[in-house]
Design a protein around this motif. Structure first.
Motif, short mmCIF file in Angstrom:
data_model
loop_
_atom_site.label_atom_id
_atom_site.label_comp_id
_atom_site.label_asym_id
_atom_site.label_seq_id
_atom_site.Cartn_x
_atom_site.Cartn_y
_atom_site.Cartn_z
N GLN A 281 14.10 47.88 21.77
CA GLN A 281 14.28 47.26 23.08
C GLN A 281 13.20 47.71 24.05
O GLN A 281 12.74 46.93 24.88
N GLY A 282 12.79 48.97 23.94
CA GLY A 282 11.73 49.49 24.81
C GLY A 282 10.42 48.77 24.58
O GLY A 282 9.72 48.41 25.54
N VAL A 283 10.06 48.56 23.32
CA VAL A 283 8.81 47.86 23.00
C VAL A 283 8.87 46.42 23.51
O VAL A 283 7.91 45.91 24.10
N GLU A 284 10.02 45.76 23.30
CA GLU A 284 10.16 44.38 23.78
C GLU A 284 10.07 44.34 25.30
O GLU A 284 9.38 43.48 25.88
N ARG A 286 8.68 46.57 27.29
CA ARG A 286 7.32 46.96 27.70
C ARG A 286 6.38 45.77 27.67
O ARG A 286 5.62 45.52 28.61
N ASP A 287 6.43 45.00 26.57
CA ASP A 287 5.54 43.86 26.44
C ASP A 287 5.86 42.79 27.48
O ASP A 287 4.95 42.16 28.04
N LEU A 409 7.50 50.15 33.70
CA LEU A 409 8.75 49.89 32.98
C LEU A 409 9.89 50.72 33.54
O LEU A 409 11.03 50.26 33.64
N GLU A 410 9.58 51.94 33.94
CA GLU A 410 10.59 52.82 34.53
C GLU A 410 11.14 52.22 35.82
O GLU A 410 12.33 52.36 36.14
N LEU A 411 10.29 51.55 36.58
CA LEU A 411 10.70 50.95 37.85
C LEU A 411 11.32 49.57 37.69
O LEU A 411 11.82 48.99 38.65
N ALA A 412 11.26 49.03 36.46
CA ALA A 412 11.74 47.67 36.22
C ALA A 412 13.26 47.62 36.06
O ALA A 412 13.92 48.64 35.85
N VAL A 413 13.80 46.41 36.19
CA VAL A 413 15.22 46.16 35.93
C VAL A 413 15.30 45.44 34.59
O VAL A 413 14.86 44.29 34.46
N VAL A 414 15.84 46.12 33.59
CA VAL A 414 15.91 45.56 32.24
C VAL A 414 17.36 45.26 31.88
O VAL A 414 18.22 46.14 31.94
N ASP A 426 15.20 57.14 27.66
CA ASP A 426 14.65 57.89 26.52
C ASP A 426 13.35 57.30 26.02
O ASP A 426 12.59 57.97 25.32
N PHE A 427 13.09 56.04 26.36
CA PHE A 427 11.85 55.40 25.91
C PHE A 427 10.69 55.69 26.84
O PHE A 427 9.57 55.92 26.39
N VAL A 428 10.95 55.68 28.14
CA VAL A 428 9.85 55.82 29.10
C VAL A 428 9.53 57.27 29.44
O VAL A 428 8.46 57.56 29.97
N THR A 429 10.46 58.20 29.15
CA THR A 429 10.17 59.61 29.43
C THR A 429 9.29 60.17 28.32
O THR A 429 9.31 59.68 27.19
#
Length: 467
Positions: A281-284, A286-287, A409-414, A426-429
């Motif tokens: 989900q993090g890779v998706e 992020r892209d 990505l950390e600032l985004a709303v996912v 856990d993905f962005v840290t």
């Protein structure tokens, strides 16, 4: 200090004009006299000790000034770039517009050249970008899939008396013909039906065959002197084997892991499956965040950057793939990839600067370790290769951009498509962002790397041009 003026031709191209006073040029003229004195032989004078007036008589003052200008041009150009605060992306072909009077030394050295520069961009508000990702959950099926994959590593092959099916392991003989000419043969080959790693059409030919039977199919050869030609291939099946998986019990858990019971192993696989889902989900996300970010900003791309990268690509690729590789459609594809990569890099570099993002040595090492595995190399060997090629600054830039995108990505709303908020902490840290090679891949694939130190050099001119 030299004086420079800049004329903006378009958002990515300028004309730089540099003026050098006769006083600033004088040290270069003295150096030219010294250099020429080492080269000329004059009776009565030792080599290197020929006085300037004698050199003027022998080669002419004009020649000395011309050599001084040619020798000092790049230094003066670099000073002009610094004074104008330009970031060059191409090397200009310099025109000499004016030189000091060779007799009186009055006047200035004035030269100019057009060059491509990094465009100035204004970052959009990238806080709170909203993206959607596919919902994922570590259900029993996902855990069982991981367990079966682990069991397959410890599986054994056994002969079976039945027709071959997908995933079976077979032993085969091959005979390939182009027309009536036999072009290749092989015997005793091992192959897993359905793997798709051999000839096109072989999987369909093998399914349903029993030991001792054969089938013939047509395929396009991919290698050798008959590459690209259509061949008739006869495949004879010698044996069929299937993989027998060990029982998923405590004994297997002790054999395949550090756990004593199958329940502990399943719990660990569940935890890993959940971690993998976060990465997926993090890779998706992020892209998609990068894609949405780039939709908010216009970034002009210098034509020279695209043209240079495209030519480099086809120069190297054509040597391996032949002229058929160089098509108009493929050039358009590479041009788009290059332009997109340039835009991505520029925007992420600006974000990294705004967010004051730095790169730790440990982060570079971790990136190198992850990337080395993708190339099948030892990390130390890969790091040494990068160092010798002068690519470490490029790696640092890539890590910095990756951290910049992680910040966005950390600032985004996912959210997932079902409306649930997705926690990607856990993905962005730093602890989670380094997970798996996919999370370590460059954010701008096939990104063009511009060596600014090289680009900043002017093309040497053998003859001074006077306009």
């Amino acid at each position: 200090m030299v004086k420079s003026t800049v004329e903006n031709l378009n958002p990515t191209r300028v004309k730089l004009t540099v003026e050098v006073t006769s006083e600033e040029l004088e040290p270069k003229i003295k150096a030219a006299y010294k250099s020429i004195a080492e080269q000329v032989q004059v009776p009565g004078f030792r080599k290197g000790k020929v006085p300037a007036p004698i050199i003027d008589q022998r080669v002419g003052r004009e020649y000395v000034v011309q050599q001084a200008i040619n020798d000092g041009l790049n230094d003066f150009y670099q000073q002009g770039l610094a004074e104008a605060e330009l970031s060059p992306l191409s090397r200009p072909e310099v025109e000499i517009d004016e030189i000091p009077d060779v007799k009186t030394n009055e006047g200035v050295l004035k030269f100019s050249g057009e060059l491509d520069i990094k465009p100035v961009i204004e970052l959009p508000d990238y806080s709170g970008l909203e993206v959607e990702v596919e919902p994922r959950s570590a259900d029993d099926a996902a855990v069982q899939e991981q367990l079966d994959e682990l069991r397959s590593r410890f599986g054994t092959l056994k002969d079976v008396e039945r027709p071959a099916a997908t995933d079976d392991f077979v032993t085969i003989d091959l005979i390939a013909k182009v027309g009536d000419e036999e072009v290749d043969t092989a015997s005793g080959l091992s192959y897993q039906v359905g793997a798709g790693t051999m000839l096109e059409g072989i999987d369909e030919a093998l399914e349903g065959l029993s030991a001792g039977e054969d089938a013939t199919f047509e395929t396009t050869l991919a290698g050798g002197e008959h590459s690209g030609e259509t061949a008739s291939v006869k495949v004879t099946l010698q044996a069929v084997k299937e993989r027998e998986l060990p029982e998923a019990d405590d004994e297997f858990a002790q054999l395949a892991s550090e756990f004593d019971t199958i329940e502990e192993l399943r719990a660990d696989l569940t935890s890993k499956a959940e971690e993998n889902l976060v990465v997926e989900q993090g890779v998706e996300a992020r892209d998609k965040v990068l894609e949405k970010l780039m939709e908010l900003i216009e970034v002009p791309v210098p034509e020279s950057v695209v043209a240079e990268q495209v030519e480099q690509h086809f120069t190297s690729q054509n040597h391996e793939a032949g002229d058929d590789h160089d098509t108009e459609e493929h050039r358009e594809e590479i041009s788009k990839q290059t332009a997109d990569a340039f835009r991505n890099e520029l925007v992420l570099d600006e974000i990294a600067q705004k967010e004051e993002i730095g790169v730790e040595q440990s982060e570079v090492i971790e990136y190198i370790v992850s990337t080395a595995s993708q190339y099948g190399m030892e990390p130390n060997q890969f790091a040494q290769m990068l160092d010798q090629a002068g690519q470490v600054p490029m790696i640092m830039g890539e890590v910095r951009r990756r951290k910049a995108l992680a910040k966005v990505l950390e600032l985004a709303v996912v959210k997932d498509t079902e409306g649930n908020t997705v926690d990607l902490t856990d993905f962005v840290t730093p602890a989670g962002d380094e997970d798996e090679a996919e999370a370590a891949e460059p954010v701008a694939s096939e990104s063009p790397e511009v060596d600014e130190s090289e680009s900043a050099e002017v093309e040497e001119t053998q003859d001074t041009k006077q306009n």
